[in-house]
Design a protein around this motif. Structure first.
Motif, PDB file in Angstrom:
ATOM      1  N   PHE A   1     -53.549  58.515 -20.918  1.00  0.00           N
ATOM      2  CA  PHE A   1     -53.374  58.421 -19.471  1.00  0.00           C
ATOM      3  C   PHE A   1     -52.952  59.762 -18.882  1.00  0.00           C
ATOM      4  CE2 PHE A   1     -52.921  56.132 -15.636  1.00  0.00           C
ATOM      5  CZ  PHE A   1     -51.777  56.564 -14.985  1.00  0.00           C
ATOM      6  N   TRP A   2     -52.165  60.525 -19.645  1.00  0.00           N
ATOM      7  CA  TRP A   2     -51.633  61.787 -19.110  1.00  0.00           C
ATOM      8  C   TRP A   2     -52.733  62.825 -18.940  1.00  0.00           C
ATOM      9  CZ3 TRP A   2     -47.344  60.046 -17.445  1.00  0.00           C
ATOM     10  CH2 TRP A   2     -46.743  58.995 -18.123  1.00  0.00           C
ATOM     11  N   ILE A   3     -53.697  62.797 -19.890  1.00  0.00           N
ATOM     12  CA  ILE A   3     -54.852  63.683 -19.736  1.00  0.00           C
ATOM     13  C   ILE A   3     -55.617  63.319 -18.480  1.00  0.00           C
ATOM     14  CG2 ILE A   3     -57.044  64.401 -20.755  1.00  0.00           C
ATOM     15  CD1 ILE A   3     -55.884  64.042 -23.451  1.00  0.00           C
ATOM     16  N   CYS A   4     -55.738  61.993 -18.259  1.00  0.00           N
ATOM     17  CA  CYS A   4     -56.453  61.519 -17.079  1.00  0.00           C
ATOM     18  C   CYS A   4     -55.851  62.087 -15.807  1.00  0.00           C
ATOM     19  CB  CYS A   4     -56.395  59.990 -16.986  1.00  0.00           C
ATOM     20  SG  CYS A   4     -57.372  59.164 -18.220  1.00  0.00           S
ATOM     21  N   LEU A   5     -54.514  62.141 -15.753  1.00  0.00           N
ATOM     22  CA  LEU A   5     -53.865  62.593 -14.532  1.00  0.00           C
ATOM     23  C   LEU A   5     -54.330  63.984 -14.139  1.00  0.00           C
ATOM     24  CD1 LEU A   5     -50.203  61.361 -15.056  1.00  0.00           C
ATOM     25  CD2 LEU A   5     -51.863  60.540 -13.391  1.00  0.00           C
ATOM     26  N   ILE A   6     -54.672  64.796 -15.139  1.00  0.00           N
ATOM     27  CA  ILE A   6     -55.169  66.148 -14.838  1.00  0.00           C
ATOM     28  C   ILE A   6     -56.678  66.141 -14.671  1.00  0.00           C
ATOM     29  CG2 ILE A   6     -55.130  68.553 -15.558  1.00  0.00           C
ATOM     30  CD1 ILE A   6     -52.394  67.761 -15.856  1.00  0.00           C
ATOM     31  N   ALA A   7     -57.345  65.465 -15.604  1.00  0.00           N
ATOM     32  CA  ALA A   7     -58.808  65.557 -15.642  1.00  0.00           C
ATOM     33  C   ALA A   7     -59.479  64.854 -14.480  1.00  0.00           C
ATOM     34  CB  ALA A   7     -59.318  64.989 -16.965  1.00  0.00           C
ATOM     35  N   VAL A   8     -58.938  63.700 -14.102  1.00  0.00           N
ATOM     36  CA  VAL A   8     -59.616  62.909 -13.072  1.00  0.00           C
ATOM     37  C   VAL A   8     -59.748  63.655 -11.746  1.00  0.00           C
ATOM     38  CG1 VAL A   8     -59.344  60.893 -11.581  1.00  0.00           C
ATOM     39  CG2 VAL A   8     -59.245  60.627 -14.047  1.00  0.00           C
ATOM     40  N   PRO A   9     -58.663  64.176 -11.172  1.00  0.00           N
ATOM     41  CA  PRO A   9     -58.847  64.891  -9.890  1.00  0.00           C
ATOM     42  C   PRO A   9     -59.780  66.086 -10.025  1.00  0.00           C
ATOM     43  CG  PRO A   9     -56.558  65.013 -10.637  1.00  0.00           C
ATOM     44  CD  PRO A   9     -57.236  64.090 -11.533  1.00  0.00           C
ATOM     45  N   LEU A  10     -59.720  66.759 -11.175  1.00  0.00           N
ATOM     46  CA  LEU A  10     -60.608  67.907 -11.362  1.00  0.00           C
ATOM     47  C   LEU A  10     -62.067  67.494 -11.315  1.00  0.00           C
ATOM     48  CD1 LEU A  10     -58.899  70.075 -14.114  1.00  0.00           C
ATOM     49  CD2 LEU A  10     -59.686  70.845 -11.872  1.00  0.00           C
ATOM     50  N   LEU A  11     -62.384  66.465 -12.117  1.00  0.00           N
ATOM     51  CA  LEU A  11     -63.780  66.049 -12.201  1.00  0.00           C
ATOM     52  C   LEU A  11     -64.277  65.462 -10.887  1.00  0.00           C
ATOM     53  CD1 LEU A  11     -63.675  64.507 -15.776  1.00  0.00           C
ATOM     54  CD2 LEU A  11     -64.935  66.535 -15.050  1.00  0.00           C
ATOM     55  N   VAL A  12     -63.452  64.621 -10.267  1.00  0.00           N
ATOM     56  CA  VAL A  12     -63.880  64.018  -9.005  1.00  0.00           C
ATOM     57  C   VAL A  12     -64.010  65.082  -7.935  1.00  0.00           C
ATOM     58  CG1 VAL A  12     -63.305  62.351  -7.210  1.00  0.00           C
ATOM     59  CG2 VAL A  12     -62.844  61.805  -9.589  1.00  0.00           C
ATOM     60  N   GLY A  13     -63.081  66.044  -7.941  1.00  0.00           N
ATOM     61  CA  GLY A  13     -63.161  67.129  -6.969  1.00  0.00           C
ATOM     62  C   GLY A  13     -64.451  67.920  -7.118  1.00  0.00           C
ATOM     63  N   LEU A  14     -64.833  68.180  -8.369  1.00  0.00           N
ATOM     64  CA  LEU A  14     -66.094  68.901  -8.611  1.00  0.00           C
ATOM     65  C   LEU A  14     -67.276  68.116  -8.069  1.00  0.00           C
ATOM     66  CD1 LEU A  14     -65.602  70.346 -12.191  1.00  0.00           C
ATOM     67  CD2 LEU A  14     -66.244  71.617 -10.140  1.00  0.00           C
ATOM     68  N   PHE A  15     -67.249  66.794  -8.326  1.00  0.00           N
ATOM     69  CA  PHE A  15     -68.294  65.919  -7.816  1.00  0.00           C
ATOM     70  C   PHE A  15     -68.346  66.005  -6.292  1.00  0.00           C
ATOM     71  CE2 PHE A  15     -71.254  62.756  -7.389  1.00  0.00           C
ATOM     72  CZ  PHE A  15     -70.806  61.547  -6.900  1.00  0.00           C
ATOM     73  N   GLY A  16     -67.153  65.984  -5.678  1.00  0.00           N
ATOM     74  CA  GLY A  16     -67.080  66.083  -4.220  1.00  0.00           C
ATOM     75  C   GLY A  16     -67.667  67.388  -3.721  1.00  0.00           C
ATOM     76  N   VAL A  17     -67.350  68.470  -4.412  1.00  0.00           N
ATOM     77  CA  VAL A  17     -67.886  69.776  -4.034  1.00  0.00           C
ATOM     78  C   VAL A  17     -69.405  69.764  -4.078  1.00  0.00           C
ATOM     79  CG1 VAL A  17     -68.187  72.099  -4.952  1.00  0.00           C
ATOM     80  CG2 VAL A  17     -65.906  71.223  -4.577  1.00  0.00           C
TER      81      VAL A  17
ATOM     82  N   GLY B   1     -59.771  60.482  -5.808  1.00  0.00           N
ATOM     83  CA  GLY B   1     -59.988  60.081  -7.195  1.00  0.00           C
ATOM     84  C   GLY B   1     -58.662  59.841  -7.904  1.00  0.00           C
ATOM     85  N   PHE B   2     -57.704  60.707  -7.634  1.00  0.00           N
ATOM     86  CA  PHE B   2     -56.375  60.563  -8.219  1.00  0.00           C
ATOM     87  C   PHE B   2     -55.756  59.229  -7.785  1.00  0.00           C
ATOM     88  CE2 PHE B   2     -52.830  62.220 -10.409  1.00  0.00           C
ATOM     89  CZ  PHE B   2     -51.674  61.978  -9.686  1.00  0.00           C
ATOM     90  N   ALA B   3     -55.915  58.905  -6.500  1.00  0.00           N
ATOM     91  CA  ALA B   3     -55.393  57.632  -5.994  1.00  0.00           C
ATOM     92  C   ALA B   3     -56.041  56.468  -6.726  1.00  0.00           C
ATOM     93  CB  ALA B   3     -55.644  57.523  -4.490  1.00  0.00           C
ATOM     94  N   GLY B   4     -57.343  56.567  -6.964  1.00  0.00           N
ATOM     95  CA  GLY B   4     -58.046  55.510  -7.682  1.00  0.00           C
ATOM     96  C   GLY B   4     -57.496  55.334  -9.084  1.00  0.00           C
ATOM     97  N   LEU B   5     -57.219  56.449  -9.747  1.00  0.00           N
ATOM     98  CA  LEU B   5     -56.652  56.378 -11.096  1.00  0.00           C
ATOM     99  C   LEU B   5     -55.289  55.704 -11.071  1.00  0.00           C
ATOM    100  CD1 LEU B   5     -56.661  57.228 -14.099  1.00  0.00           C
ATOM    101  CD2 LEU B   5     -55.496  59.313 -13.383  1.00  0.00           C
ATOM    102  N   LEU B   6     -54.453  56.073 -10.104  1.00  0.00           N
ATOM    103  CA  LEU B   6     -53.121  55.475 -10.014  1.00  0.00           C
ATOM    104  C   LEU B   6     -53.217  53.981  -9.724  1.00  0.00           C
ATOM    105  CD1 LEU B   6     -50.940  58.012  -7.999  1.00  0.00           C
ATOM    106  CD2 LEU B   6     -50.904  57.534 -10.443  1.00  0.00           C
ATOM    107  N   ALA B   7     -54.215  53.605  -8.930  1.00  0.00           N
ATOM    108  CA  ALA B   7     -54.336  52.197  -8.561  1.00  0.00           C
ATOM    109  C   ALA B   7     -54.875  51.344  -9.702  1.00  0.00           C
ATOM    110  CB  ALA B   7     -55.243  52.053  -7.334  1.00  0.00           C
ATOM    111  N   ALA B   8     -55.567  51.972 -10.650  1.00  0.00           N
ATOM    112  CA  ALA B   8     -56.240  51.209 -11.709  1.00  0.00           C
ATOM    113  C   ALA B   8     -55.321  50.271 -12.494  1.00  0.00           C
ATOM    114  CB  ALA B   8     -56.975  52.158 -12.641  1.00  0.00           C
TER     115      ALA B   8
END
Lengths: 416, 328, 294
Positions: free
Chosen positions: C65-81, C206-213
């Protein structure tokens, strides 16, 4: 937690798509005059189910099982050589779309009968369209309203359970053990119907009603309601909702530690929900259902159904909704065979006279509301001692078929 | 820029281009198409749905295409028309024509109500207000279970026979039902065409093009907007009433913002600010949905992708792009 | 009302804060994107949902889960870009409605892609072991994970605030929100700024989505309801205002929590009614700029 993404039922999905696209191609093609001759003879059963949307898995189970019933009918010779065919349509879990699809099935496909639906609102919509046009509709999902005089017609049949029956069965089991009950209810027709059923049984058992807390349909966060419930200190928490709402509330109730002090009961536990939500959320929860493959030890019909399903679908076992799809189609086809024709009035009479045991023990349709009088299984979710990946419930009690468990004909508004 | 602003050449007998001809007789042409339509559709109920959603989009187009205001709450107008028509028949046993009239009235009143509250906001805010208000309408109708059936929807809108001046039409016959509904839609075409061709129609477009100048010319922009919104409600209310009669039910989903979203997509797909656009958009959208969902369960992907392509490359929609290519 | 005590109300309040925290994260992204780009991102819910699914995928691959906290916003942000660059940028200058409409269609497409890739029934998402259980916060027992959510949200807000107030890039963003023309004249590549802002906004979603999961599980449709509710938050707080989004998010969370206590059926209506009232009386919300969008 580390579940693999599996493409479940890929073979049967292909078959489904083939059936649907074949039907559609036949329907859409302008050169169907030749085919019309052949179609005249085929007995068509329209099958609107929500293939898209949150209950797609259950719907596909219904289709598979319905196809099994058709195959068995055809293999046994059909009606004097006339074969049956399932005309599947996607109602997208939307009553308006279901009405349109039913219109297509009746007006264009000229189906002889309609079986289907997986929601209360949708079945009422389908029913309205079919009854106006004199087509038999056998509903295979829960609803209390469909038994009531306002929606009922002689063409309406209800193979599935209704909330009153289901909550009654679970209530009869649970309220014999504990008396202090709190209710958490989804604020829509189905939720109200379930609670009503519980309260009626509760009266007979003298329960202490600590309160009924309503939540809006589609709530994704129960954190504002659970502390309130825990403050009431109930022995039993009766949660009346379905699908995603149920999965979420069970998960959050587990997180809040509700299970430590309280037994959670629910009127209906579906196989698909249990699989989707995972073992932890459902652990220890008691509820009702219409069918569980595990009762094959008790009934030869269940074993036969399970075996036939396994043979047709690569070892998969049928679920509760699948069994309803099977029963819904098979009763209609059996009535057709008994009546010796597809004439609506004759088939209605045959269905009313039918006493059957197709997949879970003895059943029959009550005359006044065509509700299938059947057993209700009281089940408890488990995650240990699983014989196979489908063994997710233990059947801890059975409510035998009994008309007394249904609402009376008079109560439903039927004149005798 | 639309068909209305095409000038006539002044020398002698004016050679009329097909485009000018289409504009002048747009209601008649649309009516002709409607009359032969069911013969080319896969099934009649779909053709009726296209008519109804086309009419709904026509009403929406009045506000979005001609006036330039994006509303995300038109489901409230469509749904109110449907429910009032249904309630009239189910709870009051009124005849079908009274029910339809009530549906139109319902659309007009709901539009007036929402319009009065929303009309001072502009741009994105207007879209948000209309969405919020229509969600309120959704929840209110949801709770009024005794009138609307709540989550189960309103059932029992069973009209079997339409009695027109002594002639009894079998409403259960698919083709008959189509032509009865088509009659209303055709009437709506003519009314709409009249509105657009009238001085008021010109004021609507003036307000969209240059509000300051319109105001300087003495027109009250706010009142114009409100009246246009209310008129739009009338058309959407009629569409809703016809939907209730066609399906014999009114599902609660009709008031959900998804239904508002659908009409936005249809209007864009067909071509905003054009007369034929909404109908073409409805046909394209519903046919696409119907055909695609037969071949794959992933129809939302295709429909969404097509919509995005339109927004990116064909913002004038199908019809809009066709006329801008084919214009003399 | 039986059992209504100060303790219970306090507990409800806390629950409201936790609920509001997710709203705040979601709405901040929306508000940022609208304030800077004047784009109403109808696909914001889809990005939120994608964040949750990326988390599911990472966990499937064996990550924590801790890796997710870093990876998820990064990956989703890239997708957004990527989305901004390819799909939204061509639409600038065409009118405010077009990006809105595009993101509207995009949400359908993204959701369906996720259904195809991951199936339509969704996945359970277990709360990470360390964060399971409940803590006694004085007025009663409160799930530890929800306290974590409040904490994580506060951290993100702090980081965002520092970024906007203390860095030169943050300065550019604030200037660009106030007057894009001048910023361009001063030689700043506004297009690049917008690209990054869109990326940040979607990353937070994306980070919010991860927290809500862990709170509600993960299904393809999870973005839809929160989007409508988040519009309420953004409007009440003021489109384009971060502070407004925070205040309004918490307010909405508490309003829902309190109405659940007294009249749960009215909880949903209450927030939309609130939104309508604010829009009519004070369209710019708490802190939005008047006349921002016409």
């Amino acid at each position: 937690m580390n579940e693999k993404i599996t493409k479940s039922g890929s073979i049967s999905r292909r078959r489904l798509l083939t059936t649907v696209s074949t039907c559609a191609a036949l329907a859409v093609s302008p050169f169907r005059i030749n085919l019309l001759q052949a179609q005249e003879a085929t007995i068509k059963i329209g099958f609107p189910v929500p293939l898209t949307g949150p209950y797609g898995t259950e719907a596909q189970d219904q289709v598979r099982a319905g196809q099994l019933a058709i195959a068995q009918f055809n293999d046994a010779g059909g009606l004097g050589g006339r074969k049956a065919e399932l005309v599947v349509r996607d109602d997208k879990l939307n009553p308006g779309e279901a009405a349109t699809r039913t219109l297509e099935l009746v007006e264009k496909e000229k189906v002889n009968f309609v079986v289907g639906s997986l929601s209360a609102a949708v079945q009422l919509a389908i029913n309205n369209v079919t009854k106006e046009r004199g087509i038999i509709f056998n509903s295979i999902s829960q609803s209390d309203a469909i038994n009531e005089a306002a929606d009922f017609s002689k063409f309406t049949f209800h193979e599935a359970l209704n909330p009153h029956l289901t909550s009654g069965a679970v209530g009869r089991y649970a309220f014999s053990k504990f008396k202090k009950v709190a209710f958490l209810t989804a604020d829509y027709a189905y939720g109200h119907e379930m609670v009503r059923g519980f309260l009626e049984v509760g009266k007979a058992f003298n329960i202490e009603n600590l309160g009924d807390i309503r939540h809006p349909l589609g709530t994704s966060d129960f954190s504002t309601l659970l502390p309130r419930i825990q403050a009431l200190k109930p022995d039993i928490l009766c949660i009346s909702n379905f699908g995603r709402d149920q999965q979420i509330v069970l998960k959050q109730a587990t997180d809040f530690g509700v299970k430590k002090t309280t037994q959670i009961i629910a009127p209906l536990l579906s196989h698909a929900s249990r699989v989707a939500a995972g073992p932890q959320a459902f652990e220890g929860v008691i509820g009702g259902c219409s069918f569980y493959w595990g009762i094959e030890d008790k009934f030869a019909s269940t074993k036969a159904f399970n075996d036939a399903f396994r043979k047709m679908y690569d070892g998969k076992l049928p679920t509760d909704y699948g069994a309803l799809g099977y029963g819904g189609v098979r009763t209609v086809l059996t009535a057709v065979k008994n009546a010796g024709s597809v004439d609506t009035d004759k088939v209605i009479a045959a269905m009313e006279a039918l006493k059957y045991d197709f997949y879970k023990g003895p059943q029959y349709y009550r005359k006044c509301d065509h509700q299938s009088v059947q057993s209700v299984l009281v089940i408890q979710s488990k995650s240990k001692d699983m014989k196979n990946e489908s063994d997710v419930f233990d059947v801890i009690s059975t409510d035998e078929p009994n008309e007394a468990n249904l609402r009376t004909c008079a109560e439903l508004g039927h004149k005798s | 820029m639309n068909e209305l602003s095409q000038p006539y050449p002044r020398t002698g007998v004016a050679p009329v281009s097909w485009f000018q001809f289409a504009t002048r007789h747009r209601a008649s042409i649309a009516s002709l198409v409607v009359l032969v339509f069911p013969l080319v559709m896969p099934f009649t109920a779909l053709a009726v749905n296209i008519l109804i959603y086309g009419l709904y989009a026509l009403g929406f187009n009045l506000v979005y295409g001609y006036l330039g205001l994006l509303s995300f709450g038109h489901a409230a107008l469509f749904g109110t028309g449907a429910y009032l028509c249904g309630i009239a028949i189910v709870h009051f046993a009124l005849p079908w024509y009274a029910a339809i009239a009530l549906g139109i009235l319902g659309g007009l009143l709901m539009a007036a109500l929402i319009g009065v509250l929303a009309i001072r906001t502009r741009g994105i805010y207007f879209a948000m207000v209309t969405m919020a208000l229509s969600q309120c309408v959704y929840y209110l109708f949801y709770q009024a279970v005794d009138w609307t059936g709540g989550e189960n929807g309103l059932r029992g809108i069973n009209v079997r026979v339409i009695d027109v001046f002594g002639i009894k039409l079998n409403f259960l016959n698919p083709l008959t039902r189509y032509y009865v509904i088509a009659a209303f839609v055709i009437a709506a075409f003519f009314v709409l065409s009249r509105i657009l061709a009238s001085p008021f129609g010109a004021v609507i477009e003036a307000v969209r093009e240059n509000e300051t100048r319109a105001k300087a010319s003495g027109y009250d922009a706010t009142v114009t907007r409100l009246i246009t919104f209310v008129l739009s409600g009338g058309f959407c209310g009629l569409a809703g009433a016809l939907q209730a009669l066609h399906l014999s039910i009114v599902p609660i989903e009709i008031l959900h913002y998804d239904t508002s979203g659908v009409v936005v997509m249809i209007a864009l797909l067909g071509g905003m600010g054009t007369f034929f656009g909404p109908m073409i958009g409805a046909a394209a959208f519903l046919l696409l949905e119907n055909l695609v969902s037969v071949w794959t369960v992933h129809w939302q992907l295709i429909v969404g992708a097509v919509f995005m392509i339109c927004v990116l490359f064909f913002p004038a929609g199908i019809w809009g792009t066709l006329i801008s290519r084919g214009k003399p | 009302m039986a059992g209504l005590s100060l303790d219970l109300i306090a507990l409800q309040l806390f629950a409201g804060l936790a609920l509001g925290a997710i709203y705040v994260l979601f709405a901040i992204g929306l508000s940022l994107i609208f304030g800077m780009l004047t784009v109403v991102n109808f696909a914001h819910g889809a990005f939120y949902m994608v964040g949750a699914y990326v988390g599911v995928y990472i966990l499937m691959l064996g990550g924590s889960f801790w890796i997710c906290l870093i990876a998820v916003p990064l990956l989703v942000g890239l997708f957004g870009v990527a989305v901004e660059r390819v799909l939204i940028r061509p639409l600038y200058g065409r009118g405010i409605d077009y990006p809105l409409l595009l993101t509207f269609g995009l949400s359908y497409v993204i959701v369906e892609f996720v259904r195809i890739a991951f199936g339509k029934t969704g996945f359970p998402f277990d709360t990470p072991e360390i964060l399971q259980g409940a803590v006694n916060i004085g007025v009663g027992y409160f799930p530890l994970y929800r306290l974590f959510v409040i904490g994580a949200t506060a951290t993100v807000l702090l980081a965002l605030w520092l970024f906007l107030e203390k860095t030169s890039f943050g300065l550019i963003i604030r200037a660009g929100a106030r007057d894009p023309q001048i910023v361009r004249v001063l030689g700043v590549d506004v297009a690049k700024v917008w690209l990054i802002v869109f990326g940040i906004g979607t990353a937070i979603a994306g980070f919010a989505g991860l927290l809500a999961a862990p709170l509600q599980g993960v299904i393809p449709e999870m973005g839809g309801t929160i989007l409508a509710e988040a519009f309420v938050v953004t409007v009440v707080g003021g489109m384009g205002s971060i502070g407004g989004a925070v205040l309004a998010g918490l307010l909405v969370g508490v309003v829902v929590s309190m109405t659940s206590l007294f009249a749960p059926e009215m909880a949903k209506v209450s927030i939309f009614a609130l939104m309508a009232v604010v829009l009519i009386i004070r369209p710019q919300g708490f802190f939005g700029r008047a006349g921002l969008m016409s």
